[in-house]
Structures are given as structure tokens and as C-alpha cells.
Design a protein around this motif. Structure first.
Motif, PDB file in Angstrom:
ATOM      1  N   GLN A  71       0.814  -1.218   0.000  1.00 42.12           N
ATOM      2  CA  GLN A  71       0.000   0.000   0.000  1.00 42.12           C
ATOM      3  C   GLN A  71       0.846   1.267   0.000  1.00 42.12           C
ATOM      4  O   GLN A  71       0.356   2.354  -0.343  1.00 42.12           O
ATOM      5  N   CYS A  72       2.114   1.166   0.376  1.00 35.91           N
ATOM      6  CA  CYS A  72       2.959   2.365   0.520  1.00 35.91           C
ATOM      7  C   CYS A  72       3.191   3.093  -0.808  1.00 35.91           C
ATOM      8  O   CYS A  72       2.976   4.308  -0.884  1.00 35.91           O
ATOM      9  N   PRO A  73       3.616   2.421  -1.868  1.00 36.11           N
ATOM     10  CA  PRO A  73       3.748   3.129  -3.142  1.00 36.11           C
ATOM     11  C   PRO A  73       2.406   3.569  -3.714  1.00 36.11           C
ATOM     12  O   PRO A  73       2.337   4.599  -4.393  1.00 36.11           O
ATOM     13  N   VAL A  74       1.339   2.830  -3.436  1.00 31.79           N
ATOM     14  CA  VAL A  74       0.016   3.253  -3.892  1.00 31.79           C
ATOM     15  C   VAL A  74      -0.373   4.562  -3.198  1.00 31.79           C
ATOM     16  O   VAL A  74      -0.938   5.473  -3.808  1.00 31.79           O
ATOM     17  N   GLY A  75      -0.031   4.668  -1.920  1.00 32.13           N
ATOM     18  CA  GLY A  75      -0.289   5.900  -1.187  1.00 32.13           C
ATOM     19  C   GLY A  75       0.453   7.075  -1.786  1.00 32.13           C
ATOM     20  O   GLY A  75      -0.088   8.196  -1.865  1.00 32.13           O
ATOM     21  N   ALA A  76       1.683   6.835  -2.236  1.00 28.49           N
ATOM     22  CA  ALA A  76       2.437   7.899  -2.905  1.00 28.49           C
ATOM     23  C   ALA A  76       1.742   8.303  -4.204  1.00 28.49           C
ATOM     24  O   ALA A  76       1.697   9.489  -4.554  1.00 28.49           O
ATOM     25  N   GLY A  77       1.177   7.323  -4.888  1.00 25.19           N
ATOM     26  CA  GLY A  77       0.447   7.618  -6.125  1.00 25.19           C
ATOM     27  C   GLY A  77      -0.814   8.423  -5.875  1.00 25.19           C
ATOM     28  O   GLY A  77      -1.151   9.334  -6.643  1.00 25.19           O
ATOM     29  N   ILE A  78      -1.513   8.108  -4.794  1.00 22.52           N
ATOM     30  CA  ILE A  78      -2.707   8.879  -4.430  1.00 22.52           C
ATOM     31  C   ILE A  78      -2.304  10.325  -4.137  1.00 22.52           C
ATOM     32  O   ILE A  78      -2.973  11.279  -4.560  1.00 22.52           O
ATOM     33  N   ALA A  79      -1.197  10.498  -3.420  1.00 20.31           N
ATOM     34  CA  ALA A  79      -0.701  11.846  -3.112  1.00 20.31           C
ATOM     35  C   ALA A  79      -0.307  12.591  -4.379  1.00 20.31           C
ATOM     36  O   ALA A  79      -0.509  13.804  -4.491  1.00 20.31           O
TER      37      ALA A  79
END
Length: 379
Positions: free
Chosen positions: A160-168
Motif C-alpha cells: 500500500q505504501c507506493p500506492v499511497g504515494a500515487g494517491i498523493a
């Protein structure tokens, strides 16, 4: 004299300025002297701080009932409970809005509630019922509420960590210096050693994304203590180019103030922050883990007696004269009764129908044959 009363200052109306009982630790990378850390106080209204108590009681009761239902085989599969960690989600959420986004791992039931979800949506999802937030098809690890920017509920450790960066990235796409909101990308101390986390941190720092990497350090990963599993155990200092913040995750007011400061930093276009929420899970990693092979029962009991987040806030409410012990007991009794009533109603609901299982997966006519069913999807 009451030790806290002198530290309570009226700031207008029913807003209170409360001195924090815990302190922060700040990691300031070279070239970022302005990252000085949060205040040693937080501002809340009487209604807000009372709500923090009620919300934590509500979450704990729901998770306790989920534990009971799992042992009764009313809930199957994986089940990771948040008992002991309630201050983290309640405190942090109080400094956010639904314009901000959250993505987490599989210990996600409580976060679904703080994102505006219901106990019905959580329990029905775990019981495989259509009233669940994912229509009963995701289960315990896959809670979602897209309308309020809650992106789950992810089963792969650290993914989920890189996905969170993508959401940001999306939140800052139109104006990086004034993003629409921040994204919390939450992970545990076990996932803190994942390579994809550091790749995401690197990209987030290069592009100054409004993402807050939050390590919910509950001490034991999947069953290994941080001392045995991590060569470097100071998670908020894991990056020498991203500012970090250590927060007492058993103090709901500290979680609120720490989140306020981190969000303010990101919203100013300064880039990411790494937060470590020092917390503790009372249960095992999941319901299949008794949680006693790598720690003693006495250790767990000591944390409950000395650091429990609900007890800590209850003591503060009484000491400040905001609530009496009798009032708090009444709140807990009534809240537990409400949770039990809602869960009883969920248990009467029907399971997700067989015809629903393939919906949202197949978009063309396709025949699925089982031993006693034949379903055609896509018609």
C-alpha cells in the motif's frame, strides 16, 4: 491541587488548550531547519474530546465482538484486530477531513469506522454478507470507502505504501505547492523493512508529494519483536532526506497534534513526512496467533494497566473536570449496548448471493459452473 488544571487554558468559547502528557521526538534532515515539530499542547472542544473517548470505546467493543464471532466460526479467514491501538486512528483522523486520503494494510476495521463507515459495513463484510462495504467479497482485510477517500484494506505487506504515494501524486497534480489534501500511507513495523517503502519515499521526496508515511509500530510485526527483526529500530529516522516525527500512539491527544503538524507541513508543498506511532496490540497478529509465544501475558497486562489509551483519556477527562467517573461508565455501557445491537442486526442479514460473486469482475458473458450452480455473468 489537580496537576492538569493549571495547564488548561480557555481559548474562546468551549475550545480548550490542553497541555500534552507525552512529548514528541523530531528528526530534522540537513537543510530542513524549519521542521521543528508540533506544539506541546493541542486544542479541542469539550464535545470533541468526549467523542474521542466514545469512538475508542466503540472501536474496541466492535473488535472484541469480532474476536468472539471468530471463535464461534461466524467470521472465517484472516482477521487482524485493532484492540489497544484505537488512539492512533481516532486521534489522527480528528486532524483530517474526508478530502484527505488514507490507505492502510489489513488491520483496517477501525480505520473504516473513522472514515465514516458503519459497524454494519465492517461486520457484514467479515461475515460475507452483501451489506458489507465490499459486498461481502473482500472480507476482513479489504475494507473500502471510496466516497470518503479510504482506499483500504490491502493484504500484501507494504504494497500500500507506493500506492499511497500515487494517491498523493493525484492530490498534488494540479498544484504541487497547494495540494487538495494529504494521503496517509500506513504500514506496520514489520513492513518497515520492505524495499518498496523506500522506493516510494524516494519518489515522494523527489516530487515533494503530500504523503505522510505512518509506521504503526505495535512492537511485534507478525510475531517477531522489532529488536530481533530490525537492525535500525528508530522508524521515524529511517530516511535521511525526509523529516520524521515520533508520537506516543497510546495518547489520543498527541496523535491529534502530531497529525495536525504533519498535515500542515505537507499542505505547504514541503513534501513527505515519516511518522512513527508507538503503540501496542493486545491481541495476536491475527486471530490465528495467540500472541503469547514471543511475549508474556504479564507484559501485555502491564501495558493495559499503565498505558491503555482509553484509560489514559478517561483519567484526563476526570482530572480536568470534563467528565465524572460515573458519566464515563455510563457512556461505555450505552456505547457497548449500541454496538451489540447493531451487530445482532447484521447477524440476521442474508449472505452475499451466489449471483453476486462474479459481478464487477467479468464484463462479458461468461459461464461459471460449480458443482450445484451454473451462472452466466455479463448478460
Amino acid at each position: 491541587m489537580n496537576p492538569f488544571r493549571l495547564l488548561l487554558q480557555r481559548a474562546g468559547g468551549d475550545l480548550m488548550r490542553l497541555k500534552l502528557q507525552s512529548t514528541f521526538k523530531v528528526h530534522t534532515p540537513e537543510g530542513m531547519p524549519e521542521f521543528t515539530g508540533p506544539n506541546d499542547f493541542t486544542e479541542v472542544t469539550v464535545d470533541q474530546i468526549k467523542r474521542f473517548h466514545t469512538d475508542m470505546v466503540r472501536i474496541r467493543r466492535m473488535e472484541t465482538k469480532a474476536s468472539q464471532m471468530y471463535t464461534q466460526k461466524k467470521i472465517r479467514g484472516f482477521c487482524h484486530l485493532y484492540i489497544g491501538q484505537e488512539a492512533v486512528c481516532v486521534g489522527m483522523e480528528s486532524s483530517l477531513t474526508f478530502k484527505d486520503a488514507i490507505i492502510t494494510a489489513y488491520r483496517d476495521h477501525a480505520w473504516h469506522l473513522t472514515r465514516g463507515g458503519t459497524i454494519t459495513e465492517v461486520i457484514a463484510e467479515m461475515q460475507g454478507k452483501a451489506a458489507g462495504c465490499s459486498k461481502g467479497k473482500g472480507g476482513s482485510m479489504h475494507m473500502y470507502k471510496a466516497a470518503n477517500n479510504f482506499y483500504g484494506g490491502n493484504g500484501i505487506v507494504g504494497a500500500q505504501c507506493p500506492v499511497g504515494a500515487g494517491i498523493a501524486f493525484g492530490l498534488a497534480y494540479e498544484d504541487p505547492k497547494a495540494p487538495k489534501g494529504v494521503c496517509l500511507s500506513l504500514y506496520g513495523d514489520g513492513a518497515a523493512n520492505q524495499g518498496q517503502l523506500f522506493e516510494a519515499m524516494n519518489m515522494a521526496s523527489l516530487w515533494k508529494l503530500p504523503v505522510i508515511f505512518v509506521c504503526e509500530n505495535n512492537q511485534f510485526a507478525m510475531g517477531t519483536s522489532v529488536k530481533r527483526g530490525s537492525a535500525q529500530q528508530v522508524f521515524y529516522k529511517r530516511s535521511d532526506y525526509i523529516p520524521g516525527l515520533w508520537v506516543d500512539g497510546m495518547d489520543v491527544l498527541a496523535c491529534r497534534e502530531g497529525m495536525r503538524y504533519a498535515k500542515e507541513w505537507c499542505m505547504a508543498g514541503n513534501g513527505p513526512v515519516c511518522m512513527e506511532m508507538q503503540t501496542y496490540r493486545y491481541m495476536g497478529h491475527s486471530m490465528s496467533d495467540p500472541g503469547t509465544s514471543y511475549r508474556t501475558r504479564d507484559e501485555v497486562q502491564k501495558v493495559k494497566e499503565e498505558r491503555d489509551c482509553i484509560s489514559k483519556l478517561s483519567s484526563r477527562l476526570i482530572a480536568e473536570g470534563i467528565s465524572t467517573e460515573a458519566e464515563l461508565k455510563t457512556v461505555e455501557k450505552e456505547t457497548n449496548k449500541e454496538v451489540d445491537k447493531e451487530i445482532a442486526a447484521v447477524e440476521a442479514l442474508p449472505p452475499t448471493p451466489f449471483e453476486e460473486i462474479g459481478r464487477d469482475i467479468f464484463d462479458v458473458p461468461i459461464t461459471v459452473r460449480a458443482c450445484d450452480h451454473t451462472i452466466v455473468y455479463g448478460q
